[in-house]
Design a protein around this motif. Structure first.
Motif, PDB file in Angstrom:
ATOM      1  N   VAL A  48       1.189 -18.290  28.101  1.00  0.00           N
ATOM      2  CA  VAL A  48      -0.078 -17.570  28.217  1.00  0.00           C
ATOM      3  C   VAL A  48      -0.476 -17.509  29.687  1.00  0.00           C
ATOM      4  O   VAL A  48      -0.779 -18.538  30.303  1.00  0.00           O
ATOM      5  CB  VAL A  48      -1.174 -18.240  27.382  1.00  0.00           C
ATOM      6  CG1 VAL A  48      -2.500 -17.479  27.518  1.00  0.00           C
ATOM      7  CG2 VAL A  48      -0.751 -18.322  25.919  1.00  0.00           C
ATOM      8  N   LEU A  49      -0.472 -16.304  30.245  1.00  0.00           N
ATOM      9  CA  LEU A  49      -0.879 -16.115  31.634  1.00  0.00           C
ATOM     10  C   LEU A  49      -2.393 -16.032  31.757  1.00  0.00           C
ATOM     11  O   LEU A  49      -2.973 -16.483  32.748  1.00  0.00           O
ATOM     12  CB  LEU A  49      -0.260 -14.833  32.193  1.00  0.00           C
ATOM     13  CG  LEU A  49       1.261 -14.678  32.065  1.00  0.00           C
ATOM     14  CD1 LEU A  49       1.711 -13.378  32.722  1.00  0.00           C
ATOM     15  CD2 LEU A  49       1.978 -15.858  32.690  1.00  0.00           C
ATOM     16  N   GLN A  50      -3.011 -15.437  30.756  1.00  0.00           N
ATOM     17  CA  GLN A  50      -4.467 -15.317  30.738  1.00  0.00           C
ATOM     18  C   GLN A  50      -4.923 -15.311  29.290  1.00  0.00           C
ATOM     19  O   GLN A  50      -4.333 -14.623  28.451  1.00  0.00           O
ATOM     20  CB  GLN A  50      -4.899 -14.034  31.426  1.00  0.00           C
ATOM     21  CG  GLN A  50      -6.411 -13.893  31.590  1.00  0.00           C
ATOM     22  CD  GLN A  50      -6.759 -12.816  32.609  1.00  0.00           C
ATOM     23  OE1 GLN A  50      -6.632 -13.023  33.806  1.00  0.00           O
ATOM     24  NE2 GLN A  50      -7.175 -11.663  32.122  1.00  0.00           N
ATOM     25  N   ALA A  51      -5.964 -16.085  28.996  1.00  0.00           N
ATOM     26  CA  ALA A  51      -6.403 -16.260  27.613  1.00  0.00           C
ATOM     27  C   ALA A  51      -7.818 -15.741  27.418  1.00  0.00           C
ATOM     28  O   ALA A  51      -8.744 -16.163  28.123  1.00  0.00           O
ATOM     29  CB  ALA A  51      -6.340 -17.736  27.227  1.00  0.00           C
ATOM     30  N   ASP A  52      -7.971 -14.821  26.469  1.00  0.00           N
ATOM     31  CA  ASP A  52      -9.291 -14.355  26.062  1.00  0.00           C
ATOM     32  C   ASP A  52      -9.282 -14.130  24.546  1.00  0.00           C
ATOM     33  O   ASP A  52      -9.698 -13.096  24.046  1.00  0.00           O
ATOM     34  CB  ASP A  52      -9.670 -13.065  26.797  1.00  0.00           C
ATOM     35  CG  ASP A  52     -11.103 -12.630  26.492  1.00  0.00           C
ATOM     36  OD1 ASP A  52     -11.964 -13.514  26.299  1.00  0.00           O
ATOM     37  OD2 ASP A  52     -11.363 -11.413  26.413  1.00  0.00           O
ATOM     38  N   GLY A  53      -8.739 -15.120  23.831  1.00  0.00           N
ATOM     39  CA  GLY A  53      -8.657 -15.042  22.379  1.00  0.00           C
ATOM     40  C   GLY A  53      -7.384 -14.387  21.902  1.00  0.00           C
ATOM     41  O   GLY A  53      -6.831 -13.508  22.555  1.00  0.00           O
ATOM     42  N   GLY A  54      -6.877 -14.841  20.755  1.00  0.00           N
ATOM     43  CA  GLY A  54      -5.707 -14.232  20.132  1.00  0.00           C
ATOM     44  C   GLY A  54      -4.391 -14.528  20.818  1.00  0.00           C
ATOM     45  O   GLY A  54      -3.457 -13.730  20.707  1.00  0.00           O
ATOM     46  N   THR A  55      -4.270 -15.674  21.470  1.00  0.00           N
ATOM     47  CA  THR A  55      -3.024 -15.957  22.187  1.00  0.00           C
ATOM     48  C   THR A  55      -1.863 -16.212  21.227  1.00  0.00           C
ATOM     49  O   THR A  55      -0.731 -15.821  21.505  1.00  0.00           O
ATOM     50  CB  THR A  55      -3.175 -17.158  23.132  1.00  0.00           C
ATOM     51  OG1 THR A  55      -3.514 -18.335  22.384  1.00  0.00           O
ATOM     52  CG2 THR A  55      -4.245 -16.890  24.184  1.00  0.00           C
ATOM     53  N   ARG A  56      -2.126 -16.856  20.093  1.00  0.00           N
ATOM     54  CA  ARG A  56      -1.014 -17.150  19.172  1.00  0.00           C
ATOM     55  C   ARG A  56      -0.525 -15.875  18.488  1.00  0.00           C
ATOM     56  O   ARG A  56       0.674 -15.702  18.277  1.00  0.00           O
ATOM     57  CB  ARG A  56      -1.422 -18.218  18.149  1.00  0.00           C
ATOM     58  CG  ARG A  56      -2.370 -17.774  17.067  1.00  0.00           C
ATOM     59  CD  ARG A  56      -2.799 -18.935  16.196  1.00  0.00           C
ATOM     60  NE  ARG A  56      -3.617 -19.887  16.946  1.00  0.00           N
ATOM     61  CZ  ARG A  56      -3.883 -21.130  16.533  1.00  0.00           C
ATOM     62  NH1 ARG A  56      -3.392 -21.558  15.384  1.00  0.00           N
ATOM     63  NH2 ARG A  56      -4.636 -21.936  17.257  1.00  0.00           N
ATOM     64  N   THR A  57      -1.454 -14.982  18.138  1.00  0.00           N
ATOM     65  CA  THR A  57      -1.033 -13.740  17.495  1.00  0.00           C
ATOM     66  C   THR A  57      -0.332 -12.826  18.493  1.00  0.00           C
ATOM     67  O   THR A  57       0.646 -12.164  18.153  1.00  0.00           O
ATOM     68  CB  THR A  57      -2.235 -13.036  16.849  1.00  0.00           C
ATOM     69  OG1 THR A  57      -3.274 -12.862  17.811  1.00  0.00           O
ATOM     70  CG2 THR A  57      -2.756 -13.840  15.667  1.00  0.00           C
ATOM     71  N   ALA A  58      -0.800 -12.796  19.735  1.00  0.00           N
ATOM     72  CA  ALA A  58      -0.117 -12.022  20.770  1.00  0.00           C
ATOM     73  C   ALA A  58       1.287 -12.576  21.008  1.00  0.00           C
ATOM     74  O   ALA A  58       2.234 -11.817  21.256  1.00  0.00           O
ATOM     75  CB  ALA A  58      -0.919 -12.031  22.065  1.00  0.00           C
TER      76      ALA A  58
END
Length: 248
Positions: free
Chosen positions: A119-129
């Protein structure tokens, strides 16, 4: 109701999938969902774990990490703490079993593909992305193995995508960003195949229990979102195939 970014309740954030972003992995993709960005890379090891040897079956697994600068406040690397955290371990297992559910392991030969999701940048939905982008990297890795003559053809890999849904201020919403996820009364992650079957449902009521009607509304939103993501994945893979054919 008004969403923080002005989207309709049934709208995804702007999504893009860039392929070939790393030279050395067999397949790579950078997926951007709004302000969330995840680098996915599929690397091949020409061996399987000891417990798998002689089976004729391959293996697919995943690793997930949140880089220190991915959020507004720096988080230390888990390696510096000496252990993988519970959240990271749970997400890694989710990603790995999602991929294994849609690949024909018998067509891989006795090799392992590791899909790294950073994850380079997290603003929600990292696992689904990670699931959605990682599938593209995995597909490209299989195509490279085939083009190198290591496999007779890419192993069958069913389409697969994932998205978050939730209920915020009493309203079902698709693809939550961090602000919405933090305020959600219900939060759910959905992993779906291209023919509409479910691989994983992770749903939790943060406040009051939710009804069957609300549950069904969330699944309908997720199905719509996954359908759009599957189209974007297909376009990304086709673009790579077209570029390879043009350069042949």
């Amino acid at each position: 109701m008004s969403r923080p970014d002005g989207r309709a309740p049934d709208a995804l954030r702007p999504v893009s999938i860039e392929t070939g972003v790393q030279e050395f992995p067999a397949g790579s993709a950078l997926i951007t969902c709004g302000r969330t960005r995840v680098l996915c890379a599929a690397s091949v090891a020409e061996e399987v774990p000891r417990w798998r040897r002689g089976s004729g079956l391959g293996w697919v697994t995943a690793e997930y990490a949140m880089l220190p600068g991915a959020t507004s406040e720096r988080s230390s690397r888990e390696v510096s703490r000496g252990r993988v955290g519970g959240r990271t371990s749970e997400i890694q297992r989710l990603i790995g079993r999602s991929f294994r559910s849609v690949v024909d392991l018998s067509a891989m030969g006795e090799r392992v593909v590791i899909v790294d999701c950073d994850v380079l940048q997290a603003d929600g939905g990292t696992r689904t992305a990670s699931v959605t982008g990682g599938w593209v990297a995995l597909r490209l890795a299989f195509e490279q193995l085939s083009s190198q003559g290591l496999l007779e053809g890419p192993p069958p890999l069913d389409p697969l995508a994932a998205v978050s849904v939730g209920i915020v201020d009493g309203e079902p919403r698709l693809d939550l960003d961090y602000a919405e996820d933090s305020a959600a009364g219900v939060d759910m992650n959905v992993v779906m195949t291209g023919d509409g079957r479910y691989v994983e449902l992770q749903g939790t009521a943060e406040e009051e229990p939710f009804s069957r009607t609300e549950h069904d509304a969330l699944l309908a939103l997720a199905a719509s979102g996954c359908e759009q993501l599957l189209d974007l994945q297909a376009d990304a893979v086709k673009a790579v195939s077209a570029a390879g054919a043009a350069g042949a």
